[in-house]
Each structure stands twice: as structure tokens, then as C-alpha cells.
Design a protein around this motif. Structure first.
Motif, PDB file in Angstrom:
ATOM      1  N   UNK A   1      43.838  29.676  68.406  1.00  0.00           N
ATOM      2  CA  UNK A   1      43.906  28.221  68.592  1.00  0.00           C
ATOM      3  C   UNK A   1      44.250  27.880  70.034  1.00  0.00           C
ATOM      4  N   UNK A   2      45.048  28.724  70.656  1.00  0.00           N
ATOM      5  CA  UNK A   2      45.485  28.477  72.033  1.00  0.00           C
ATOM      6  C   UNK A   2      44.307  28.375  72.992  1.00  0.00           C
TER       7      UNK A   2
ATOM      8  N   UNK B   1      46.245  23.002  67.770  1.00  0.00           N
ATOM      9  CA  UNK B   1      47.252  23.630  66.916  1.00  0.00           C
ATOM     10  C   UNK B   1      46.589  24.568  65.919  1.00  0.00           C
ATOM     11  N   UNK B   2      47.393  25.419  65.308  1.00  0.00           N
ATOM     12  CA  UNK B   2      46.869  26.341  64.299  1.00  0.00           C
ATOM     13  C   UNK B   2      46.284  25.570  63.115  1.00  0.00           C
TER      14      UNK B   2
ATOM     15  N   UNK C   1      44.925  22.556  63.161  1.00  0.00           N
ATOM     16  CA  UNK C   1      43.636  21.994  63.573  1.00  0.00           C
ATOM     17  C   UNK C   1      42.564  23.088  63.622  1.00  0.00           C
ATOM     18  N   UNK C   2      42.953  24.252  64.126  1.00  0.00           N
ATOM     19  CA  UNK C   2      42.013  25.370  64.244  1.00  0.00           C
ATOM     20  C   UNK C   2      41.507  25.788  62.862  1.00  0.00           C
ATOM     21  N   UNK C   3      42.426  25.851  61.896  1.00  0.00           N
ATOM     22  CA  UNK C   3      42.052  26.210  60.533  1.00  0.00           C
ATOM     23  C   UNK C   3      41.088  25.180  59.957  1.00  0.00           C
ATOM     24  N   UNK C   4      41.363  23.908  60.210  1.00  0.00           N
ATOM     25  CA  UNK C   4      40.486  22.835  59.719  1.00  0.00           C
ATOM     26  C   UNK C   4      39.074  22.989  60.271  1.00  0.00           C
ATOM     27  N   UNK C   5      38.962  23.214  61.574  1.00  0.00           N
ATOM     28  CA  UNK C   5      37.647  23.343  62.191  1.00  0.00           C
ATOM     29  C   UNK C   5      36.900  24.553  61.633  1.00  0.00           C
ATOM     30  N   UNK C   6      37.593  25.667  61.474  1.00  0.00           N
ATOM     31  CA  UNK C   6      36.935  26.867  60.952  1.00  0.00           C
ATOM     32  C   UNK C   6      36.458  26.654  59.520  1.00  0.00           C
ATOM     33  N   UNK C   7      37.270  25.996  58.711  1.00  0.00           N
ATOM     34  CA  UNK C   7      36.865  25.712  57.340  1.00  0.00           C
ATOM     35  C   UNK C   7      35.677  24.763  57.302  1.00  0.00           C
ATOM     36  N   UNK C   8      35.703  23.764  58.179  1.00  0.00           N
ATOM     37  CA  UNK C   8      34.610  22.799  58.247  1.00  0.00           C
ATOM     38  C   UNK C   8      33.305  23.471  58.669  1.00  0.00           C
ATOM     39  N   UNK C   9      33.370  24.338  59.676  1.00  0.00           N
ATOM     40  CA  UNK C   9      32.180  25.037  60.155  1.00  0.00           C
ATOM     41  C   UNK C   9      31.659  26.018  59.107  1.00  0.00           C
ATOM     42  N   UNK C  10      32.577  26.620  58.357  1.00  0.00           N
ATOM     43  CA  UNK C  10      32.165  27.538  57.287  1.00  0.00           C
ATOM     44  C   UNK C  10      31.473  26.780  56.162  1.00  0.00           C
ATOM     45  N   UNK C  11      31.950  25.566  55.877  1.00  0.00           N
ATOM     46  CA  UNK C  11      31.346  24.765  54.802  1.00  0.00           C
ATOM     47  C   UNK C  11      29.914  24.362  55.133  1.00  0.00           C
TER      48      UNK C  11
END
Length: 263
Positions: free
Chosen positions: A208-209, A214-215, A217-227
């Protein structure tokens, strides 16, 4: 001259909206906002069309006019314009223009793919695209290098045993291949170190850095891109790794990034 039905419908709709807003206590304020919104959208459209016209003018000798007259291009143009007036992002409008230009240059550019690209550009934030682009290093070549690392490690284990045996042969005075086997082991170890340095240099793209977020936000983006089938959780099932921790780009994601970033 026959009037355009769409223009007539739009004018009727605008007239109804003005009438309704005029009956409200704050009607004048809402009407002003409505008019400002209309002017902003018109400015976006004008700017977009000017840029497109500039491209057509500068490249007119290379453009087949039949490509622009095609039904596919007309449908795509209407779809692009609809999105152009709705977005504040200049970068997104530039990318919308690139899709139109690509269709002009490559008539066979699949209209369905174009619509998918348009939707993704509209839906994804620039940060999401940055993260997807960063994960572009974790592609098929990366997977091939991972397998090569495993193969080299196996070879090192094998040659280590050979070196030990050849050392014993050397101590007992028997003819042996100690020098050549040991030299091969050293070459393999050098290759392994280079690969480890390569993998280490890429790990920043999975933090995330690196993206200044933030971690969470990073998790949200990765989940969104995976979806959207742009990233895949390649660490799922691995011991010691959480879900969505080790992500890799899909071929679909790579094709999308290659297109919008002109790679």
C-alpha cells in the motif's frame, strides 16, 4: 428540413424540468444550477470534439473515411460522447478519445471490447488504474521466472550432492569432476541470487505504501479489480498468506492496461 427527434425530446425534457423547478421555493437557485451544469457539459463536449477534430485534421491523409461512416464507429461515437459529458476527469476524456482513434485506425477493433474498455475507464479511478498497472509486472513472464527459480533451486540441490561426492573422490585420489561440478554449482547460485534480487525489486508493487494509500484502501482496490477479472488472487491456498495479499494481473487486465497506456 426534418428536425432531429432526439433534440426535440431533449428540449421538451429541459422545458419540463424548468417548469417544475420554477414552482419550488428555491426554484431560481435550482434553475441556475441546472443551467450551469448544462454549460459545463457543453464545454466538455466542445473541448473533446476540438481535440478529436485536431487529430483528424493532422492525420487526414491516413484516415479511411469509410471507417468513420461505419455503423460500428457511429455507435461507439455516441457511447463515447455520452460518457465524455459526464466525467470531470480530463485523463478519462483523453482515454475516451484514444478509444475512438483506435477504432478509426483499426476498423477491426472489436466493438464489444471497445464498450468494455469504455465501461472500465468510466468505473475505475486513476488510483485503481495505477494499482492495476503496478501489478502488470506480475504477468506470464513473472510466472515463468518463478518456475525457473524453482528449477534452479532443484539443480543446486542436485549439484551440491555431486560436489560432495566429487570432493570425497578427490580426497581418496580417484579421478573426479570436482572443479567442473563446483563451477556449475557457483553459476547456478549466481543465477539464483539474480532472480531473488529481481523478485525483491518487484515486491514494492504489492504494498500500500508504494501507492500512498492505507492498507484498507489497498485491500478495497484489489478486491474491486479482482471482481472485474483484472487481478487474480494468486496466493490463495498458500501457507502464510492472507486472501488478496498476493495478486497477479490477468490476461484481460494486461490487455486493458496495454491498450490505455499504449504499451
Amino acid at each position: 428540413m426534418t428536425s432531429n427527434p432526439k433534440i426535440i425530446t431533449q428540449k421538451v425534457t429541459e422545458g419540463v424540468i424548468r417548469t417544475i423547478l420554477g414552482t419550488l421555493p428555491c426554484g431560481p437557485v435550482f434553475i441556475e444550477i441546472f443551467e450551469i451544469g448544462g454549460r459545463i457539459k457543453q464545454q466538455r463536449l466542445n473541448s473533446f470534439l476540438e481535440e478529436l477534430a485536431k487529430f483528424l485534421t493532422e492525420n487526414q491523409e491516413d484516415i479511411n473515411i469509410d471507417n468513420i461512416r461505419s455503423e460500428d464507429f457511429i455507435d461507439l461515437f455516441e457511447s463515447v460522447i455520452t460518457r465524455v459529458v459526464k466525467t470531470q476527469s480530463e485523463i478519462k476524456r483523453q482515454r475516451f478519445k484514444d478509444i475512438l482513434i483506435n477504432k478509426i485506425k483499426v476498423p477491426d477493433y472489436n466493438i464489444d471490447n471497445a464498450e468494455i474498455h469504455l465501461s472500465l475507464i468510466s468505473e475505475l479511478s486513476e488510483k485503481a488504474i495505477e494499482i492495476l498497472s503496478g501489478h502488470g509486472v506480475f504477468n506470464n513472464k513473472f510466472e515463468e521466472e518463478k518456475q525457473r527459480k524453482i528449477d534452479i533451486e532443484d539443480q543446486i540441490n542436485k549439484t551440491t550432492l555431486e560436489v560432495q561426492q566429487e570432493w570425497k573422490n578427490n580426497r581418496s585420489g580417484h579421478a573426479n569432476r570436482y572443479s567442473s561440478v563446483n563451477s556449475e554449482k557457483q553459476k547456478l547460485e549466481t543465477q539464483l541470487r539474480e532472480l531473488e534480487q529481481y523478485f525483491s525489486s518487484l515486491e514494492k508493487y504489492r504494498t500500500a505504501e508504494h501507492y500512498n494509500i492505507t492498507e484498507t484502501e489497498f485491500l478495497y482496490y484489489k478486491q474491486s479489480l479482482a471482481s472485474k477479472a483484472l487481478l487474480i488472487d494468486s496466493g490463495v491456498g498458500s501457507i502464510g498468506h492472507r486472501s488478496f495479499e498476493i495478486m497477479s494481473i490477468t490476461q484481460f487486465g494486461q490487455d486493458f492496461i496495454n491498450f490505455i497506456l499504449k504499451k
